[in-house]
Design a protein around this motif. Sequence first.
Motif, PDB file in Angstrom:
ATOM      1  N   LEU A  77       0.740   4.376  -2.789  1.00 29.67           N
ATOM      2  CA  LEU A  77       0.426   5.867  -2.080  1.00 29.67           C
ATOM      3  C   LEU A  77       1.507   6.584  -2.500  1.00 29.67           C
ATOM      4  CD1 LEU A  77      -1.163   4.982   1.076  1.00 29.67           C
ATOM      5  CD2 LEU A  77      -2.473   5.936  -0.905  1.00 29.67           C
ATOM      6  N   THR A  78       2.596   6.164  -2.632  1.00 28.14           N
ATOM      7  CA  THR A  78       4.193   6.916  -2.881  1.00 28.14           C
ATOM      8  C   THR A  78       4.448   6.802  -4.384  1.00 28.14           C
ATOM      9  OG1 THR A  78       5.583   5.205  -2.280  1.00 28.14           O
ATOM     10  CG2 THR A  78       4.754   6.876  -0.609  1.00 28.14           C
ATOM     11  N   HIS A  79       3.811   6.019  -5.265  1.00 27.02           N
ATOM     12  CA  HIS A  79       4.065   5.796  -6.519  1.00 27.02           C
ATOM     13  C   HIS A  79       3.532   7.189  -7.100  1.00 27.02           C
ATOM     14  CE1 HIS A  79       4.061   4.957 -10.866  1.00 27.02           C
ATOM     15  NE2 HIS A  79       5.042   3.753 -10.538  1.00 27.02           N
TER      16      HIS A  79
ATOM     17  N   SER B 227       0.506   6.688  -9.894  1.00 28.13           N
ATOM     18  CA  SER B 227      -0.744   5.892  -9.430  1.00 28.13           C
ATOM     19  C   SER B 227      -1.346   6.810  -8.366  1.00 28.13           C
ATOM     20  CB  SER B 227      -0.385   4.539  -8.880  1.00 28.13           C
ATOM     21  OG  SER B 227      -0.066   3.493  -9.792  1.00 28.13           O
ATOM     22  N   SER B 228      -0.622   7.369  -7.489  1.00 22.92           N
ATOM     23  CA  SER B 228      -1.042   8.127  -6.444  1.00 22.92           C
ATOM     24  C   SER B 228      -1.777   9.596  -6.706  1.00 22.92           C
ATOM     25  CB  SER B 228      -0.133   8.596  -5.334  1.00 22.92           C
ATOM     26  OG  SER B 228       0.853   9.177  -6.070  1.00 22.92           O
TER      27      SER B 228
ATOM     28  N   TYR C 206       0.753  -1.175  -0.142  1.00 23.66           N
ATOM     29  CA  TYR C 206      -0.082  -0.038  -0.147  1.00 23.66           C
ATOM     30  C   TYR C 206       0.812   1.153  -0.044  1.00 23.66           C
ATOM     31  CZ  TYR C 206      -4.442  -2.575   0.744  1.00 23.66           C
ATOM     32  OH  TYR C 206      -5.327  -3.471   0.459  1.00 23.66           O
TER      33      TYR C 206
ATOM     34  N   SER D 205      -7.677   2.671  -4.384  1.00 24.46           N
ATOM     35  CA  SER D 205      -8.474   3.804  -5.194  1.00 24.46           C
ATOM     36  C   SER D 205      -9.810   3.676  -4.808  1.00 24.46           C
ATOM     37  CB  SER D 205      -8.396   3.639  -6.618  1.00 24.46           C
ATOM     38  OG  SER D 205      -9.153   4.281  -7.403  1.00 24.46           O
TER      39      SER D 205
END
Length: 441
Positions: A247-249, A252-253, A243, A385
């Motif tokens: 959240l840090t990508h 994606s984030s 996770y 998401s």
Amino acid sequence: MEGLILPSFAWEAIDISPDMLRIWRYGTRNVSDIQPMRIQPASFAFTLLLGLLASVPYSGIDMSLPALAATGVALGARPANVGFTMSVFMLSLATAPLVYGPVSDRYGRRPVVVFGVALFVVGSLACALAQSLPVLLVCRFSQGCGAASTTVTFAIIRDLFEGDNARAKMANVVIAVNAVTVIAPTAGGALLALGSWRLIYTIQFIMGLALLIALVTGFAESAKIGKTGQTDSLAPSIIGRGYLHVLTHPISSAYILVGAAAGGTVMAYVTGSALFFINGMGLRPNQYGLIFSGCSGSVMAGAFLDRRLAARHFSPTHVLMTSLTVSATASGLFLATTLVGWASLPLIVSLLVAVAVAFGLSISNIISAAMHPLPQIAGAVSAVSGSIQMMAGAITSGLVTCLYDGRSALSMAAVMTSCSLLALASYLLIARPAERRGFAS
């Protein structure tokens, strides 16, 4: 090899077995993990199955709305307390996907959706039989936990399709979901008139059971699951790192934030429209129902248009930029006209329809863009998401309710404008720059 096409006799000549072909085609370490779909992924039946699967949470919400007052009378509970049946359902939809995501990445999508729909079936039957509000609340939470498993629907699409095909499939699912939101409230009211509030949960039980049978008999595993090195992949530390990676990508984030803001725009409308049109403008419930259905149909129209654009290979970047701009512009005009007192009914409805069409155009592209960089943990991306979007919707709904002045659309328009501008700004200032810098997983 991706573009290499040889006739069947050529494959035979170089002695490549069907198992080796499946390994090359699906990129899995375990041939036994790839099972043929009983319902072909390219077929309408498979698209319908995915649409019905993704619609389960919305049927659990919208069909039950007309029965809140009747449920309170039957169980001897205050209407405000019966409203908690929606709250616990929404809470389960926001939290349970965080469990389902990594489980589906480790063990596959099929066991997750089969278990979840089975839990929804059991929970629906328990709701129909509940004799007190506390018991009903527990049953609704269980029902919601089951419905939450369907958040992996988009991960299934990501498993099986790429590019424009994935975008088109997601658009079809959005169309199906909004078809349910158009039909479900009316169906719930009709069932309430025919029987009692228990009949609504009984029908949800029957619908869930039919979907469960279709899944068991027609759906095979879609995820590319390997065994090596995954024995501890469900350890809390592994899940937490997964996770954290999502959240840090950077890409994606960013798209998860765009999706949450876009979803918050729509949820602000859903909450505020009933308050404004019925209490503020004095419309009858059936008149408001027509407006609500029209906006849901507009989301469907936007998703249908996106599907057509994908078939014609229109750039998702251009589609997303256009749709987010339209949403922000229409919301801003709604706020401006509300502030100056020019908010006539036809104008308001026209602006809300524009926002709805824009959402239908954008949402498939947002989901696809969020999942694309991390296909190996698509379930986790889908879970994060969905959970964040549900939480954002709950926050915006609460803001609209708390700020409502009892007569105007100001709270709805202000929250919609804020969210739509946040979605556009997140896309322009965070997501697009990250993509241009070429971040990978």
